[in-house]
Design a protein around this motif. Structure first.
Motif, PDB file in Angstrom:
ATOM      1  N   GLY A  64       0.810  -1.212   0.000  1.00  0.00           N
ATOM      2  CA  GLY A  64       0.000   0.000   0.000  1.00  0.00           C
ATOM      3  C   GLY A  64       0.841   1.257   0.000  1.00  0.00           C
ATOM      4  O   GLY A  64       0.552   2.215  -0.738  1.00  0.00           O
ATOM      5  N   GLU A  65       1.895   1.265   0.811  1.00  0.00           N
ATOM      6  CA  GLU A  65       2.761   2.446   0.865  1.00  0.00           C
ATOM      7  C   GLU A  65       3.516   2.628  -0.446  1.00  0.00           C
ATOM      8  O   GLU A  65       3.669   3.752  -0.931  1.00  0.00           O
ATOM      9  N   VAL A  67       2.572   1.665  -3.499  1.00  0.00           N
ATOM     10  CA  VAL A  67       1.649   2.140  -4.536  1.00  0.00           C
ATOM     11  C   VAL A  67       1.303   3.608  -4.313  1.00  0.00           C
ATOM     12  O   VAL A  67       1.290   4.420  -5.247  1.00  0.00           O
ATOM     13  N   SER A  68       1.028   3.959  -3.060  1.00  0.00           N
ATOM     14  CA  SER A  68       0.649   5.334  -2.746  1.00  0.00           C
ATOM     15  C   SER A  68       1.767   6.315  -3.053  1.00  0.00           C
ATOM     16  O   SER A  68       1.559   7.335  -3.727  1.00  0.00           O
ATOM     17  N   VAL A  69       2.974   6.014  -2.583  1.00  0.00           N
ATOM     18  CA  VAL A  69       4.093   6.936  -2.782  1.00  0.00           C
ATOM     19  C   VAL A  69       4.542   6.932  -4.247  1.00  0.00           C
ATOM     20  O   VAL A  69       4.988   7.956  -4.769  1.00  0.00           O
ATOM     21  N   SER A  70       4.398   5.794  -4.922  1.00  0.00           N
ATOM     22  CA  SER A  70       4.723   5.747  -6.354  1.00  0.00           C
ATOM     23  C   SER A  70       3.799   6.662  -7.147  1.00  0.00           C
ATOM     24  O   SER A  70       4.234   7.337  -8.084  1.00  0.00           O
ATOM     25  N   SER A  71       2.526   6.690  -6.766  1.00  0.00           N
ATOM     26  CA  SER A  71       1.585   7.587  -7.435  1.00  0.00           C
ATOM     27  C   SER A  71       1.975   9.043  -7.208  1.00  0.00           C
ATOM     28  O   SER A  71       1.902   9.873  -8.126  1.00  0.00           O
ATOM     29  N   GLN A  72       2.406   9.348  -5.993  1.00  0.00           N
ATOM     30  CA  GLN A  72       2.871  10.701  -5.699  1.00  0.00           C
ATOM     31  C   GLN A  72       4.111  11.035  -6.529  1.00  0.00           C
ATOM     32  O   GLN A  72       4.234  12.142  -7.072  1.00  0.00           O
ATOM     33  N   PRO A 143       9.363   5.759  -2.947  1.00  0.00           N
ATOM     34  CA  PRO A 143       8.490   4.589  -2.752  1.00  0.00           C
ATOM     35  C   PRO A 143       9.162   3.418  -2.053  1.00  0.00           C
ATOM     36  O   PRO A 143       8.583   2.820  -1.143  1.00  0.00           O
ATOM     37  N   SER A 150       7.600   1.006   6.240  1.00  0.00           N
ATOM     38  CA  SER A 150       6.275   0.601   6.714  1.00  0.00           C
ATOM     39  C   SER A 150       6.251  -0.869   7.107  1.00  0.00           C
ATOM     40  O   SER A 150       5.719  -1.233   8.154  1.00  0.00           O
TER      41      SER A 150
END
Length: 229
Positions: A64-65, A67-72, A143, A150
């Motif tokens: 989850g972390e 994917v989230s940070v990669s999107s950022q 990421p 995490s």
């Protein structure tokens, strides 16, 4: 002599991931353990469920972390690519835009234009990334770092309730897990607040309250299923 200053902003990326991971590890694993124990399972079953929760939770946190940070990071790279094109096609307009930012921050127009010229001569993209887009080397998305932090933090947090389960007598398991988890959460909240420069008592009370609520609800559901069975 150069005055060395220590700022907490550079810690925010890894601190956020580490605190979130450890907090989730403690809360979710302690809640899972209490729910299974309240349903009437023996210590071995409780421990197996807890270990499974640790592994699943750590992988979920990492994925989850990431994917989230990669999107950022993708959004940051897209903004930088667009800014690079604009600097190449319209440097005069970009200079005026940067100078206007400095005017809004308090510089007089002439000084703002001078500052913008000097910064763009040094590194135009860096100046616009930092002052127009809010992207800097300190705050940029990472990421892999976030995912590992995490997962590791979740594993450490989840291991604490499991150690209590492994060493605690069966008749004291419920109270030992719940009490120790609240202590761990309070210490985590205090440590995170101290590291980030936030009020310690507020942070400790916040994480302890939500952890207690999560454990109480999960234990109640486990007890209900245990009675129903």
């Amino acid at each position: 002599m150069r005055h060395a200053e220590r700022h907490r902003t550079g810690r925010m990326g890894w601190l956020r991931a580490a605190v979130l991971g450890a907090n989730d590890g403690i809360v979710s694993t302690a809640s899972l353990v209490l729910g299974v124990a309240a349903a009437g399972a023996d210590t071995r079953a409780v421990l197996v469920a807890g270990v499974a929760g640790l592994v699943a939770g750590a992988m979920s946190m990492a994925a989850g972390e990431y994917v989230s940070v990669s999107s950022q990071l993708d959004a940051e790279q897209a903004d930088l690519a667009r800014e690079r094109r604009e600097l190449a096609s319209a440097p005069v307009q970009e200079h005026a835009e940067l100078a206007e930012i400095y005017v809004r921050r308090g510089l007089d127009p002439e000084l703002a234009r001078t500052v913008a010229s000097q910064l763009m001569a040094h590194d135009a993209l860096e100046a616009h990334a930092r002052d127009e887009l809010g992207i800097s080397e300190v705050m940029t998305a990472r990421p892999i770092q976030a995912a590992w932090a995490s997962a590791a933090a979740f594993s450490v947090g989840a291991a604490l309730p499991l150690l209590v389960v492994a060493w605690c007598p069966a008749h004291l398991l419920w109270w030992a897990v719940a009490g120790s988890a609240l202590v761990f959460l309070a210490l985590l909240g205090s440590l995170a607040a101290r590291t980030g420069g936030a009020p310690v008592l507020v942070a400790a009370a916040r994480v302890t309250f939500w952890g207690a609520l999560a454990m109480a609800l999960t234990a109640a559901i486990g007890a209900w299923f245990g009675v129903a069975a």
